[in-house]
Scaffold this active site. Structure first.
Site, short mmCIF file in Angstrom:
data_model
loop_
_atom_site.label_atom_id
_atom_site.label_comp_id
_atom_site.label_asym_id
_atom_site.label_seq_id
_atom_site.Cartn_x
_atom_site.Cartn_y
_atom_site.Cartn_z
N ARG A 95 -55.09 -24.00 -12.01
CA ARG A 95 -53.75 -24.32 -12.52
C ARG A 95 -53.66 -24.00 -14.01
NH1 ARG A 95 -53.08 -29.16 -14.09
NH2 ARG A 95 -53.82 -30.28 -12.26
N TYR A 125 -27.31 -16.06 -16.53
CA TYR A 125 -27.79 -16.06 -15.15
C TYR A 125 -27.47 -17.42 -14.53
CZ TYR A 125 -30.80 -16.21 -11.12
OH TYR A 125 -31.26 -16.37 -9.83
N ASP A 167 -33.46 -13.38 -22.35
CA ASP A 167 -33.72 -13.01 -20.95
C ASP A 167 -33.50 -11.50 -20.85
OD1 ASP A 167 -33.64 -12.47 -18.23
OD2 ASP A 167 -32.47 -14.26 -17.71
N LYS A 193 -38.06 -9.20 -10.20
CA LYS A 193 -37.17 -8.05 -10.26
C LYS A 193 -37.95 -6.77 -10.57
CE LYS A 193 -34.37 -11.43 -9.53
NZ LYS A 193 -33.59 -12.08 -10.57
C1 LIG Z 1 -33.31 -13.31 -10.99
C2 LIG Z 1 -33.04 -13.64 -12.38
C3 LIG Z 1 -33.52 -14.84 -12.94
C4 LIG Z 1 -34.25 -15.89 -12.13
O1 LIG Z 1 -35.45 -15.44 -11.60
P1 LIG Z 1 -36.05 -15.93 -10.19
O2 LIG Z 1 -37.31 -15.16 -10.11
O3 LIG Z 1 -35.04 -15.61 -9.14
O4 LIG Z 1 -36.28 -17.41 -10.28
C5 LIG Z 1 -33.26 -15.07 -14.28
N1 LIG Z 1 -32.56 -14.19 -15.03
C6 LIG Z 1 -32.09 -13.04 -14.53
C7 LIG Z 1 -31.33 -12.09 -15.41
C8 LIG Z 1 -32.31 -12.73 -13.18
O5 LIG Z 1 -31.82 -11.58 -12.68
#
Ligand SMILES: *Cc1c(COP(=O)(O)O)cnc(C)c1O
Length: 371
Positions: free
Chosen positions: A47, A99, A170, A195
């Site tokens: 962890r 988001y 982000d 992603k």
């Molecule tokens: C998908 C996404 C997230 C969240 O990520 P998860 O892996 O789905 O928890 C945050 N910010 C953006 C811009 C995203 O496309």
């Protein structure tokens, strides 16, 4: 070294008697101590850290020009770790086009603990005017989801620095190949590794990268290691494997994305296209300044309202009608119906993640769906 090279070699921290070229998946949850109570292998309990996660964190930190990185079990838990690391009563300046999962976290999980404002961060005067004595974090998202708004990272970085506020970005839609917020003044970068980093729609994860190992970073690492929302060694293995081809996948996403955006932009049944690579994009100049290229994410408004949009989204054959983005396969989604009735997303908006299929096939599918 250049990103293409780092992506391939930074995860190869092999220290194995078997001489593996590719690091194995290390499933051990616990690690030997020596007679002095130390941990000769550098790990204590998985962890806290484990070889596959260290390899992933090392790679991501290098790709984003940060001092350190922390990997989490999802993008959402990575962002949440930063919110959790703030002291109660802290004020956050968040983007209006945030988001929706993060917006929901703030509104439902942190409503009694943190203060926040959701504002249009393309308006820098508004950003300055929203700063309060207890503002501790400016959170930006660029390009944003789903409207592909572009925020001026360097400008926000200056505002944050002058006011002694942490600035997090982000950068999921850009990936570390197209944009490096740390180099433009961000303190923390966030990616949903589900992603582009994962790139094959088969692993959930998130990462934070820090420019400096400061006190806030200590608190974030504590949330990661003591909170325990960490990715499994297998998840980390998949991610380090995927990242090796990230730079080349991004080239393909950008090349296809550009062609699809231009195709949609001239289509008589399309009202508007949101893609930072188009000259008509309101922040195209900022995008050109801070991004190396424009990626494969875009959204567009279908003429004829919500009925026409749902007709189009139900007619695609090659595109998968599914949420998420950044994978090798092209995806399309009707964003409003995912986000629900509180959503401010236009009802005739379709978001697409342009994949790595041949662009002629991608465009042919859109053509038959739009006509
Ligand atoms: C998908 C996404 C997230 C969240 O990520 P998860 O892996 O789905 O928890 C945050 N910010 C953006 C811009 C995203 O496309």
């Amino acid at each position: 070294m250049k990103p293409e090279t780092l992506a391939i070699h930074a995860s190869n921290l092999v220290n194995s008697a078997t001489g593996d070229v590719t690091p194995p998946i290390n499933l051990s949850t616990t690690f030997f101590r020596d007679e002095h109570g130390g941990y000769p292998g550098g790990h204590m309990y998985s962890r806290v850290s484990n070889p596959n996660r260290s390899a992933l964190e090392n790679t991501i930190a290098k790709l984003e020009y940060g001092e350190d990185a922390a990997a989490f079990s999802s993008g959402n838990t990575s962002g949440m770790a930063l919110f959790q690391a703030l002291k109660a009563g802290s004020h956050i300046i968040a983007p209006d086009d945030m988001y929706w999962g993060f917006k929901k976290q703030l509104l439902t999980i942190f409503a009694d603990i943190l203060e926040f404002d959701f504002i249009d961060q393309t308006d820098l005067e508004l950003v300055k005017a929203t700063i309060k004595p207890n503002t501790r974090l400016i959170w930006s998202e660029t390009p944003s989801n789903p409207l592909l708004k572009v925020t001026d990272i360097a400008a926000i970085g200056k505002i944050a620095k002058a006011a002694n506020i942490t600035f997090a970005c982000d950068s999921t839609f850009a990936s570390p190949i197209l944009q490096n917020p740390v180099l433009l003044g961000a303190d923390i970068v966030m990616h949903s590794s589900t992603k582009y980093l994962g790139g094959h729609s088969d692993v959930l994860g998130g990462v934070l990268i820090t420019a400096k190992k400061d006190e806030l970073w200590e608190r974030i690492k504590n949330v990661q290691q003591t909170g325990g929302a960490v990715p499994s060694p297998f998840d980390c293995y998949l991610l380090t494997r995927s990242i090796k081809t990230l730079a080349y996948r991004m080239k393909g996403h950008c090349e296809n994305g550009k062609k699809v955006a231009h195709y949609l932009n001239q289509h008589p049944n399309v009202e508007a296209v949101f893609y930072p690579g188009l000259e008509s994009h309101p922040q195209h100049e900022i995008a050109k300044k801070q991004m190396k290229d424009f990626g494969g994410m875009m959204s567009f408004l279908v003429k004829g309202g919500v009925e026409a949009a749902s007709k189009t989204v139900n007619k695609v054959k090659l595109f998968a009608q599914a949420t998420s983005l950044g994978g090798v396969e092209s995806l399309i989604e009707h964003r409003y119906s995912i986000e629900g009735p509180d959503s401010k997303t236009p009802k005739n908006l379709l978001r697409i993640s342009v994949g790595l299929e041949h662009v002629d096939d991608i465009i042919a599918d859109l053509e038959q769906a739009l006509n």
